[in-house]
Structure formats: structure tokens, C-alpha cells
Design an enzyme around this catalytic site. Structure first.
Site, PDB file in Angstrom:
ATOM      1  N   HIS A 148     101.819 -11.849  -0.824  1.00 57.86           N
ATOM      2  CA  HIS A 148     101.984 -11.412   0.560  1.00 57.86           C
ATOM      3  C   HIS A 148     103.311 -11.886   1.144  1.00 57.86           C
ATOM      4  O   HIS A 148     103.717 -11.410   2.205  1.00 57.86           O
ATOM      5  CB  HIS A 148     100.831 -11.948   1.420  1.00 57.86           C
ATOM      6  CG  HIS A 148      99.544 -11.211   1.228  1.00 57.86           C
ATOM      7  ND1 HIS A 148      98.839 -11.222   0.039  1.00 57.86           N
ATOM      8  CD2 HIS A 148      98.841 -10.400   2.069  1.00 57.86           C
ATOM      9  CE1 HIS A 148      97.758 -10.478   0.169  1.00 57.86           C
ATOM     10  NE2 HIS A 148      97.733  -9.966   1.375  1.00 57.86           N
ATOM     11  N   SER A 149     103.956 -12.812   0.474  1.00 59.50           N
ATOM     12  CA  SER A 149     105.204 -13.396   0.981  1.00 59.50           C
ATOM     13  C   SER A 149     106.341 -13.125   0.003  1.00 59.50           C
ATOM     14  O   SER A 149     106.209 -13.368  -1.203  1.00 59.50           O
ATOM     15  CB  SER A 149     105.031 -14.906   1.162  1.00 59.50           C
ATOM     16  OG  SER A 149     106.274 -15.551   1.302  1.00 59.50           O
TER      17      SER A 149
END
Length: 221
Positions: free
Chosen positions: A10-11
């Protein structure tokens, strides 16, 4: 050619950081970071994952590591649209430890199913290509007092796994599979600890001789 890796997070920074870390152990492996949304925010991107599949596959396949559940869903959706889905495996494994173990296995020349198994710290699936079982016989044994400042941590463990994987032999260190990055690291062997290596099989003597030479060189440090 070797199996490639795709890191889905997600990052952006987590994906890139995992790739950077795994590359320290296996610099020759192609890895793609598919982190964040298309505009760089927190989330996942179908397009980034799809591009990662294409960029990491040299022809031997790709193992995918994901951080959270929706990252897995994005990877599975991208897999449905992949040109060669038979060459892609999504690992059920922790993203950091699994990526490092998979990268070391890939650099050792393991095929797709064995790289997946390394990430998941398990035996290859039934029917996967694998080396023939090592022949029985007396074990070749070596005991070494570890002199590395931090013991058998990630980099020297990776060197050990690569070395052990190069021989037709079953090799253990303090009772665990010396060809498994995760199992070697789980031993937590510190400086001053005595590491006991045992090998059986067709190339047991050669495997122990290579490990002895590696230990004399400080396991690559």
C-alpha cells in the site's frame, strides 16, 4: 534467466524498501516494486501490479509478495488479466522475510515452485521439479565457532544458503535445513556460537568443504 519478484504494498516506500533490502542479498534478481496508488498515495494500483508482472518476468516466472489483504486482491485481479498467468505465483508469506528468502532462492537458481516454497518456508508442491533425493550414507560434519560480529545474520546466512543450494546433498546447520533462508535466520546464531553443519548425499563431502571455505572467509563479510 531467473525467477523474478514483485512486491505489492500500500506504500510506495515500503515496496521500494523491501526491494532494496532483498537486493542486498540477491543483487542479480529482477524485482519490481508495485507500491501505492497511481498518484503515489496509500493504496494499491492494478496498473502498477500488472506492469510489475511484465517487468520482473524474464521467462522463468514471477513470485508476488503482498503486504495486506487488499494488496492480495489487487494482485489476484491483475493475475486474471496476465498474459502468462501460469508463470505467476502469489505467495502466502510475510512480505519482508518472504521476499528475502525468495530472492536468495531465485539467485541460487531455484525454479518457480521452489522460489515460492522458499518464500512460504515449506516444501515444494507435489509434482514440482526438484533435485533427486540425496543418497544415504555417513554424514560429512563440520563444526565452526562463528566469528562474525553479528553472527549468522542476513547477509552471511544468504551466502550459506546459496552455497548449500549448489550441491546435490541434504545440508543442515544445527539441525535445520541450510538451504532455507528463513530457517537459518530463525536459529539466531550469534557470534561465538558453534554452528554444526551436517551433509548427506552424493555431494556431501563437497558441500561441507565449500561451507568450510566460506566460513574461513567470514561467510562473505
Amino acid at each position: 534467466m531467473t525467477v523474478g519478484l514483485v512486491i505489492v504494498s500500500h506504500s510506495v516506500r515500503i515496496a521500494e524498501g523491501v526491494v532494496e533490502l532483498a537486493a542486498q542479498m540477491a543483487p542479480s534478481i529482477t524485482m519490481a516494486a508495485a507500491g501505492g496508488t497511481d498518484d503515489g498515495g496509500i493504496g494499491t494500483s492494478f496498473d502498477k501490479v500488472q506492469a510489475g508482472f511484465a517487468g520482473a518476468d524474464s521467462g522463468d516466472g514471477v513470485v508476488v509478495l503482498c503486504d495486506l489483504g487488499s494488496a492480495v486482491l489487487t494482485a489476484e485481479t491483475a493475475l486474471d488479466f496476465a498474459e502468462a498467468p501460469e508463470r505467476i505465483r502469489i505467495a502466502d508469506a510475510p512480505i519482508v522475510e518472504g521476499a528475502v528468502a525468495a530472492a536468495v532462492a531465485a539467485e541460487s537458481g531455484a525454479d518457480l515452485e521452489r522460489v515460492l516454497a522458499a518464500a512460504q518456508d515449506q516444501a515444494p508442491a507435489a509434482g514440482a521439479s526438484a533435485a533427486a533425493p540425496a543418497a544415504s550414507g555417513a554424514a560429512a560434519v563440520l563444526e565452526v565457532e562463528l566469528a562474525n560480529e553479528h553472527g549468522l545474520h542476513a547477509r552471511p546466512a544468504a551466502e550459506l544458503v546459496r552455497t548449500a543450494s549448489g550441491f546435490d546433498a541434504q545440508v543442515t546447520v544445527n539441525g535445520v535445513d541450510a538451504k532455507s533462508m528463513l530457517r537459518v535466520l530463525a536459529l539466531g546464531l550469534d557470534r561465538g556460537t558453534v554452528a554444526r553443519f551436517e551433509a548427506t548425499g552424493a555431494q556431501a563431502t563437497e558441500a561441507i568443504a565449500a561451507i568450510e571455505a566460506l566460513a574461513a572467509e567470514g561467510f562473505g563479510e
